[in-house]
Design a protein around this motif. Structure first.
Motif, mmCIF file in Angstrom:
data_model
loop_
_atom_site.group_PDB
_atom_site.id
_atom_site.type_symbol
_atom_site.label_atom_id
_atom_site.label_comp_id
_atom_site.label_asym_id
_atom_site.label_seq_id
_atom_site.Cartn_x
_atom_site.Cartn_y
_atom_site.Cartn_z
ATOM 1 N N LYS A 1 0.830 -1.198 0.000
ATOM 2 C CA LYS A 1 0.000 0.000 0.000
ATOM 3 C C LYS A 1 0.867 1.251 0.000
ATOM 4 C CE LYS A 1 -2.112 1.269 3.738
ATOM 5 N NZ LYS A 1 -2.967 1.331 4.935
ATOM 6 N N ILE A 2 0.203 2.388 -0.201
ATOM 7 C CA ILE A 2 0.862 3.687 -0.196
ATOM 8 C C ILE A 2 0.747 4.291 1.201
ATOM 9 C CG2 ILE A 2 0.961 5.947 -1.279
ATOM 10 C CD1 ILE A 2 1.518 3.546 -3.145
ATOM 11 N N ILE A 3 1.840 4.844 1.705
ATOM 12 C CA ILE A 3 1.828 5.551 2.991
ATOM 13 C C ILE A 3 1.474 7.012 2.719
ATOM 14 C CG2 ILE A 3 3.170 6.185 5.026
ATOM 15 C CD1 ILE A 3 5.067 3.842 4.301
ATOM 16 N N THR A 4 0.466 7.531 3.414
ATOM 17 C CA THR A 4 0.043 8.911 3.220
ATOM 18 C C THR A 4 -0.106 9.629 4.558
ATOM 19 O OG1 THR A 4 -2.321 8.381 3.293
ATOM 20 C CG2 THR A 4 -1.231 8.279 1.146
ATOM 21 N N LYS A 5 -0.138 10.953 4.482
ATOM 22 C CA LYS A 5 -0.410 11.782 5.656
ATOM 23 C C LYS A 5 -1.116 13.036 5.181
ATOM 24 C CE LYS A 5 1.736 14.034 9.648
ATOM 25 N NZ LYS A 5 3.005 14.339 10.358
ATOM 26 N N ASN A 6 -2.340 13.227 5.681
ATOM 27 C CA ASN A 6 -3.137 14.398 5.309
ATOM 28 C C ASN A 6 -3.282 14.538 3.793
ATOM 29 O OD1 ASN A 6 -3.383 15.124 8.054
ATOM 30 N ND2 ASN A 6 -1.432 16.251 7.971
ATOM 31 N N GLY A 7 -3.486 13.397 3.127
ATOM 32 C CA GLY A 7 -3.712 13.413 1.685
ATOM 33 C C GLY A 7 -2.473 13.595 0.838
ATOM 34 N N VAL A 8 -1.294 13.472 1.437
ATOM 35 C CA VAL A 8 -0.030 13.631 0.713
ATOM 36 C C VAL A 8 0.773 12.336 0.817
ATOM 37 C CG1 VAL A 8 2.123 14.950 0.542
ATOM 38 C CG2 VAL A 8 -0.007 16.097 1.216
ATOM 39 N N VAL A 9 1.360 11.914 -0.286
ATOM 40 C CA VAL A 9 2.132 10.679 -0.285
ATOM 41 C C VAL A 9 3.373 10.815 0.602
ATOM 42 C CG1 VAL A 9 3.677 11.136 -2.246
ATOM 43 C CG2 VAL A 9 2.874 8.825 -1.839
ATOM 44 N N GLN A 10 3.677 9.737 1.320
ATOM 45 C CA GLN A 10 4.869 9.697 2.167
ATOM 46 C C GLN A 10 5.842 8.596 1.753
ATOM 47 O OE1 GLN A 10 5.113 12.031 5.018
ATOM 48 N NE2 GLN A 10 3.558 12.847 3.637
ATOM 49 N N GLY A 11 5.316 7.571 1.040
ATOM 50 C CA GLY A 11 6.157 6.458 0.628
ATOM 51 C C GLY A 11 5.326 5.222 0.389
ATOM 52 N N VAL A 12 5.944 4.043 0.511
ATOM 53 C CA VAL A 12 5.234 2.785 0.296
ATOM 54 C C VAL A 12 5.548 1.805 1.413
ATOM 55 C CG1 VAL A 12 5.342 3.087 -2.215
ATOM 56 C CG2 VAL A 12 7.060 1.665 -1.070
ATOM 57 N N LYS A 13 4.608 0.883 1.602
ATOM 58 C CA LYS A 13 4.804 -0.215 2.558
ATOM 59 C C LYS A 13 4.884 -1.506 1.772
ATOM 60 C CE LYS A 13 2.799 -2.383 6.671
ATOM 61 N NZ LYS A 13 3.048 -3.746 6.185
ATOM 62 N N THR A 14 5.996 -2.218 1.913
ATOM 63 C CA THR A 14 6.136 -3.522 1.269
ATOM 64 C C THR A 14 5.727 -4.608 2.259
ATOM 65 O OG1 THR A 14 8.421 -3.967 1.955
ATOM 66 C CG2 THR A 14 8.102 -2.570 0.002
ATOM 67 N N ASP A 15 5.909 -5.848 1.852
ATOM 68 C CA ASP A 15 5.574 -6.951 2.752
ATOM 69 C C ASP A 15 6.578 -7.079 3.892
ATOM 70 O OD1 ASP A 15 7.587 -7.637 1.033
ATOM 71 O OD2 ASP A 15 6.668 -9.485 0.312
ATOM 72 N N GLU A 16 7.659 -6.273 3.862
ATOM 73 C CA GLU A 16 8.676 -6.383 4.907
ATOM 74 C C GLU A 16 8.956 -5.084 5.656
ATOM 75 O OE1 GLU A 16 12.184 -8.008 3.152
ATOM 76 O OE2 GLU A 16 11.369 -10.046 3.068
ATOM 77 N N LYS A 17 8.873 -3.932 4.961
ATOM 78 C CA LYS A 17 9.232 -2.685 5.629
ATOM 79 C C LYS A 17 8.599 -1.489 4.934
ATOM 80 C CE LYS A 17 13.420 -1.047 4.968
ATOM 81 N NZ LYS A 17 14.889 -0.873 4.901
ATOM 82 N N GLU A 18 8.865 -0.303 5.465
ATOM 83 C CA GLU A 18 8.365 0.933 4.885
ATOM 84 C C GLU A 18 9.512 1.729 4.267
ATOM 85 O OE1 GLU A 18 6.301 2.964 7.991
ATOM 86 O OE2 GLU A 18 4.547 1.623 7.907
ATOM 87 N N TYR A 19 9.195 2.371 3.134
ATOM 88 C CA TYR A 19 10.173 3.213 2.436
ATOM 89 C C TYR A 19 9.537 4.586 2.249
ATOM 90 C CZ TYR A 19 12.488 -1.199 1.188
ATOM 91 O OH TYR A 19 13.116 -2.418 1.224
ATOM 92 N N TYR A 20 10.302 5.649 2.472
ATOM 93 C CA TYR A 20 9.747 6.997 2.413
ATOM 94 C C TYR A 20 10.309 7.763 1.228
ATOM 95 C CZ TYR A 20 7.787 5.820 6.880
ATOM 96 O OH TYR A 20 7.066 5.189 7.861
ATOM 97 N N SER A 21 9.480 8.670 0.694
ATOM 98 C CA SER A 21 9.872 9.394 -0.514
ATOM 99 C C SER A 21 9.031 10.644 -0.673
ATOM 100 C CB SER A 21 9.677 8.499 -1.746
ATOM 101 O OG SER A 21 8.292 8.239 -1.948
#
Length: 398
Positions: A177-197
């Motif tokens: 899935k996509i990591i978001t905050k207040n409607g803004v992209v923060q990164g992605v979540k894989t099956d193992e960890k989170e990556y921010y961008s």
């Protein structure tokens, strides 16, 4: 330096990643599949029965490894009608891939018979433009399985350039899935960890992209098309059509195309005749099918509408007439079940993304056939790459 995460390494993902890296951005690609030698790409087919059999491959480079190398422009007018002009980007892609028709030395007897027969019926077939190097290509009929001589362009070429520009490629890595905050992209979540961008570009294809979007809180996955096709074929002794360059000529009907095509499915259907693969001549009928399918988290459904069936019937009649004129034994002519080759439409422009390919989530973009407004009814690789180039320019300039 802005950080961009690209999900998927096929035509769209490889293109946008390469172009962004060349602009100095920090790019990482996530790919669900493995690295594989292009010659063994057939091992990565993971076809789905969704009402029609949907053909696709999961590996680094994606389905580009198992295309026939066809380079036709698709949906150019449809995109212009919604305010997207990709004329310049299409020219860029055609130059980079050295798109051209193959010389006569690469046109086999079966294809020549079909072209001549069509001409006798008043139907002018043209050579199929290809991204195949004729100096490397020795016709063998393996295009759809993975080129054993690396004569055909695939996304692996762009990925090599991308790596040389600093792109990191994480294979065997599924994005959940996509990591978001207040409607803004923060990164992605894989099956193992989170990556921010700073930005995320989804290029996972029209089946996986909408699933990621839905898991991220957006509506997507409806109105799937697949470029439904069948192959009509029969017996013409010793034609050796199965060893030719695949789909090497083209006739455009209204909402469908015809192209010479061999498939082992036809050989299996005709095995009781006593003839084998060397004795079959066939043609593909590919239609612009209705956007009548749906992708959900647990499945995919795509059934043929009455309109689809009508187009397949019309195309089959024309193909049958050409094959008969080419000398095929009409008592042996069969048609394969309907299949799908180019899924798309599940995150369409104007429905899920805007004309800059951005979703409702600020900084989340889509660059694959999901964004197509309608079925192209022919290979979409060039158009996907042109859209990805346009997106890369937009992101680097804004």
């Amino acid at each position: 330096m802005e950080k961009v995460l690209v999900v998927g390494s096929g035509a769209g993902g490889a293109t946008v990643a390469k172009d962004l890296a060349e602009k100095g951005m920090d790019v990482t690609i996530f790919e669900k599949g493995n690295w594989i030698n292009a010659a063994k790409a057939y091992q990565c087919y993971d076809n789905m029965d969704v009402g029609v059999e949907l053909l696709k491959a999961t590996c680094v480079g994606g389905t580009t490894l198992v295309t026939a190398g066809n380079a036709v422009r698709t949906c150019q007018k449809e995109f212009k009608n919604i305010g997207i002009n990709i004329d310049h980007e299409l020219l860029e892609v055609e130059r980079e891939l050295n798109v051209n028709t193959l010389p006569d030395s690469h046109i086999g007897e079966g294809t020549r018979n079909i072209v001549e027969a069509a001409s006798n019926l008043g139907l002018k077939m043209e050579k199929m433009p290809k991204f195949i190097d004729p100096l490397k290509c020795i016709p063998c009929g393996q295009c759809f399985l993975g080129c054993p001589r690396h004569a055909k362009w695939s996304a692996l070429s762009y990925l090599e350039e991308a790596e040389n520009s600093g792109v990191k490629i994480l294979s065997n890595t599924s994005v959940e899935k996509i990591i978001t905050k207040n409607g803004v992209v923060q990164g992605v979540k894989t099956d193992e960890k989170e990556y921010y961008s700073d930005m995320v570009v989804l290029s996972a294809g029209a089946i996986e992209t909408p699933r990621i979007l839905v898991r991220s809180g957006l509506n997507a996955g409806e109105q799937l098309f697949v470029d439904t096709f069948i192959t009509v074929g029969g017996i013409l002794k010793d034609i050796k059509f199965n060893k030719e360059v695949s789909t090497n000529s083209l006739w455009k009907g209204i909402d469908f195309i015809l192209t010479p095509h061999y498939t082992s499915t036809t050989a299996e259907m005709l095995k009781t005749t006593g003839y084998g693969a060397n004795d079959i001549l066939g043609m593909m009928v590919m239609i612009k099918d209705d956007r009548s399918g749906m992708v959900t988290e647990t499945g995919v459904v795509k059934e043929n509408t009455a309109h689809d069936v009508g187009l397949l019937t019309e195309g089959s009649a024309v193909a049958g007439a050409i094959l008969e004129t080419a000398g095929v034994d009409t008592s042996t002519i069969v048609s394969t079940p309907a299949r799908g080759a180019h899924p798309g439409g599940t995150a369409a422009i104007g429905e899920v993304v805007d004309t800059n390919l951005e979703t409702e989530i600020n900084g989340l973009y889509v660059a694959d056939a999901s964004v197509f407004p309608s079925s192209p009814g022919s290979p979409p690789v060039l158009t996907i790459m042109a859209l990805a180039k346009r997106l890369a320019k937009y992101l680097s300039e804004n």
